[in-house]
Design a protein around this motif. Structure first.
Motif, short mmCIF file in Angstrom:
data_model
loop_
_atom_site.label_atom_id
_atom_site.label_comp_id
_atom_site.label_asym_id
_atom_site.label_seq_id
_atom_site.Cartn_x
_atom_site.Cartn_y
_atom_site.Cartn_z
N ASN A 1 0.91 -1.42 0.03
CA ASN A 1 0.07 -0.08 0.01
C ASN A 1 0.63 1.34 0.01
OD1 ASN A 1 -1.91 1.80 0.52
ND2 ASN A 1 -2.98 0.96 2.10
N ASN A 2 1.68 1.36 1.10
CA ASN A 2 2.58 2.56 1.22
C ASN A 2 4.21 2.09 1.04
OD1 ASN A 2 0.50 4.67 2.32
ND2 ASN A 2 0.62 3.30 4.14
N GLY A 3 4.31 0.78 0.82
CA GLY A 3 5.53 0.20 0.67
C GLY A 3 5.73 -1.13 0.93
N PHE A 4 6.68 -1.79 0.84
CA PHE A 4 7.11 -3.35 0.74
C PHE A 4 6.62 -3.79 2.12
CE2 PHE A 4 11.47 -1.66 1.33
CZ PHE A 4 11.66 -2.59 2.27
N LYS A 5 6.79 -2.92 3.14
CA LYS A 5 6.86 -3.49 4.58
C LYS A 5 5.30 -3.85 5.13
CE LYS A 5 11.02 -1.12 6.26
NZ LYS A 5 11.53 -0.35 7.24
N ASP A 6 4.44 -3.19 4.07
CA ASP A 6 2.96 -3.40 4.64
C ASP A 6 2.70 -4.93 4.40
OD1 ASP A 6 2.61 -0.64 4.79
OD2 ASP A 6 1.78 -0.56 2.58
N TRP A 7 3.54 -5.59 3.84
CA TRP A 7 3.15 -7.06 3.57
C TRP A 7 3.55 -7.67 4.73
CZ3 TRP A 7 0.07 -9.15 0.18
CH2 TRP A 7 -0.13 -8.31 -1.17
N PHE A 8 4.50 -7.10 5.56
CA PHE A 8 5.11 -7.79 7.00
C PHE A 8 4.02 -7.96 8.10
CE2 PHE A 8 9.69 -6.08 6.10
CZ PHE A 8 9.57 -6.72 4.95
N GLU A 9 3.00 -6.98 7.82
CA GLU A 9 2.10 -6.82 8.85
C GLU A 9 0.80 -7.61 8.61
OE1 GLU A 9 1.31 -2.65 9.03
OE2 GLU A 9 3.45 -2.16 9.41
N ILE A 10 0.79 -8.14 7.47
CA ILE A 10 -0.54 -9.11 7.24
C ILE A 10 -0.01 -10.64 6.77
CG2 ILE A 10 -2.03 -7.18 6.33
CD1 ILE A 10 -1.43 -8.28 3.47
N GLN A 11 -1.06 -11.50 7.06
CA GLN A 11 -0.72 -12.90 6.71
C GLN A 11 -1.26 -12.93 5.01
OE1 GLN A 11 -2.32 -16.10 8.82
NE2 GLN A 11 -1.94 -17.56 7.18
N TRP A 12 -0.21 -13.17 4.21
CA TRP A 12 -0.59 -13.28 2.89
C TRP A 12 -0.52 -14.63 2.22
CZ3 TRP A 12 3.68 -14.42 -0.36
CH2 TRP A 12 4.87 -14.17 0.15
N ILE A 13 0.04 -15.38 3.06
CA ILE A 13 0.49 -16.81 2.59
C ILE A 13 -0.91 -17.59 3.20
CG2 ILE A 13 1.47 -18.74 2.73
CD1 ILE A 13 4.16 -17.03 3.12
N SER A 14 -1.73 -18.39 2.28
CA SER A 14 -2.79 -19.28 2.75
C SER A 14 -2.42 -20.23 3.70
CB SER A 14 -3.53 -19.53 1.48
OG SER A 14 -4.60 -20.53 1.68
N ASN A 15 -3.38 -20.61 4.53
CA ASN A 15 -3.30 -21.67 5.42
C ASN A 15 -2.93 -23.04 4.82
OD1 ASN A 15 -3.27 -20.25 7.75
ND2 ASN A 15 -5.41 -20.45 8.12
N ARG A 16 -3.69 -23.29 3.71
CA ARG A 16 -3.39 -24.48 2.85
C ARG A 16 -2.09 -25.06 2.51
NH1 ARG A 16 -6.26 -24.52 -2.73
NH2 ARG A 16 -5.57 -26.48 -2.78
N TYR A 17 -1.16 -23.73 2.32
CA TYR A 17 0.09 -23.94 1.95
C TYR A 17 1.08 -23.88 3.11
CZ TYR A 17 -2.23 -22.92 -2.44
OH TYR A 17 -2.98 -23.03 -3.54
N LEU A 18 0.63 -24.03 4.37
CA LEU A 18 1.50 -23.93 5.59
C LEU A 18 1.50 -25.29 6.19
CD1 LEU A 18 0.66 -20.70 6.84
CD2 LEU A 18 2.42 -21.19 5.89
N ASP A 19 2.81 -25.70 6.50
CA ASP A 19 2.91 -27.12 7.27
C ASP A 19 2.84 -26.96 8.75
OD1 ASP A 19 3.41 -29.72 8.13
OD2 ASP A 19 5.64 -29.53 7.31
#
Length: 354
Positions: free
Chosen positions: A168-186
């Motif tokens: 949104n304002n910069g790449f650090k915005d992705w650090f604050e949300i879970q953008w990886i779906s749970n189905r791809y997490l072990d």
């Protein structure tokens, strides 16, 4: 004293009518241009409506489309009047309509000027719309299995690739949300469990970004995971080295794109407004020059045309007086109705004789 008073003979009146006829058809083309700009802007906004918080941003394209349609209608009608003004017999049928038509033209010109200003002033509203819309869109990035949201990942990725932006304002915005779906997490992995437990909301947060944030022009392979971990990459310093991610936020990129487009359109609409004003002034001169012919049976005689019959100050003064009279008349009518209501409410006394 009349404003912009000009003397006309038949030759000048004919030239004015012919020039206005041509200008009106140029104005029709300008109306088509304004309509096309509004349609193009509406399509561009709809392309990215998923990352916009509300529909207020469509006020500008809708206004441009409406102004384009009205411009074609008004100027096409004015062209017909100018063409018929060359023949006194044909012009006679338009005389009663010209004053109200010119009043509508004046109101239309005010609307065009207002729309031009809106094109320049919508930046603040557009910025807040994009900021909130992108924030919500990033939250739904991982919901690839949720109906109605499964397209959001593709939308955000294509947006970041096309506009060379990240977050949104910069790449650090992705650090604050879970953008990886749970189905791809072990979830049997200790690292995944620790990350989820360490977060109050139970989210899997990482110092990483989607692949679409990577700058393909960078000579180094994209570092999209463990961005802030210097020891995870060879010869890498997060604080000093130029990252191979897009630095600019998507809100800024989209805002610059749309505001530049709207500013250019606003400049075009201002030019159309100036042209429309000149057409309206010319039509008023033609109207008054034809009405002031002393002998209608002698079309070759001289006449005078003006924009305002009195000076601007006197015209405004008389307009204010007229408005005051209308206000007083309405007040008198309201008082009269109130008095009638009071009289109707009174019941006559009945005396009974026994």
């Amino acid at each position: 004293m009349a404003l912009l008073k000009v003397k006309f003979n038949q030759k000048k009146r004919v030239k004015l009518a012919q020039g206005l006829w041509l200008m009106n058809w140029f104005s029709v083309l300008a109306g088509i241009l304004v309509f096309s700009m509004g349609l193009f802007l509406k399509i561009e906004l709809r392309k990215r409506s998923e990352v916009m918080d509300n529909s207020e941003s469509h006020f500008v394209p809708n206004s441009l489309i409406l102004m384009g349609i009205l411009s074609c209608a008004f100027n096409g009608f004015a062209g017909k009047i100018c063409y018929d003004s060359l023949d006194p017999a044909k012009f006679a049928k338009w005389k009663p309509l010209l004053k109200p038509y010119l009043a509508l033209c004046l109101f239309f010109n005010i609307l065009i000027f207002f729309v031009a200003l809106i094109c320049f002033l919508m930046r603040g509203s557009l910025e807040s719309t994009l900021a909130q819309g992108l924030k919500n869109g990033m939250k739904f990035y991982r919901d690839t299995d949720t109906p109605g949201r499964c397209f959001m990942k593709k939308t955000i990725d294509m947006l970041q690739i096309e506009f060379k932006c990240c977050g949104n304002n910069g790449f650090k915005d992705w650090f604050e949300i879970q953008w990886i779906s749970n189905r791809y997490l072990d979830f049997s992995s200790k690292e995944v469990k620790d990350r989820i437990k360490s977060n109050v909301d139970g989210r899997y947060l990482v110092d990483g970004v989607p692949f679409s944030c990577c700058n393909p022009s960078s000579p180094r392979p994209c570092i999209q995971y463990q961005v802030t971990n210097n020891s995870a990459h060879y010869s890498y310093d997060y604080q000093t080295e130029e990252l191979n991610l897009w630095r600019r936020g998507c809100r800024e990129a989209l805002l610059h794109y749309y505001s530049s487009m709207m500013s250019s359109m606003g400049a075009v609409v201002l030019l159309v407004w100036l042209f429309e004003m000149s057409v309206t002034v010319g039509l008023r001169l033609l109207h008054t020059s034809l009405e002031s012919i002393a002998n209608p049976e002698d079309p070759e005689c001289e006449s005078e045309g003006w924009v305002l019959e009195n000076s601007l100050k006197d015209t405004l003064k008389s307009a204010l007086e007229s408005l005051k009279k209308i206000g007083k008349f309405n007040q008198v009518e309201a008082d009269a109705e109130g008095a009638e209501g009071e009289e109707g409410g009174k019941t006559p006394a009945i005396t009974t004789v026994s």
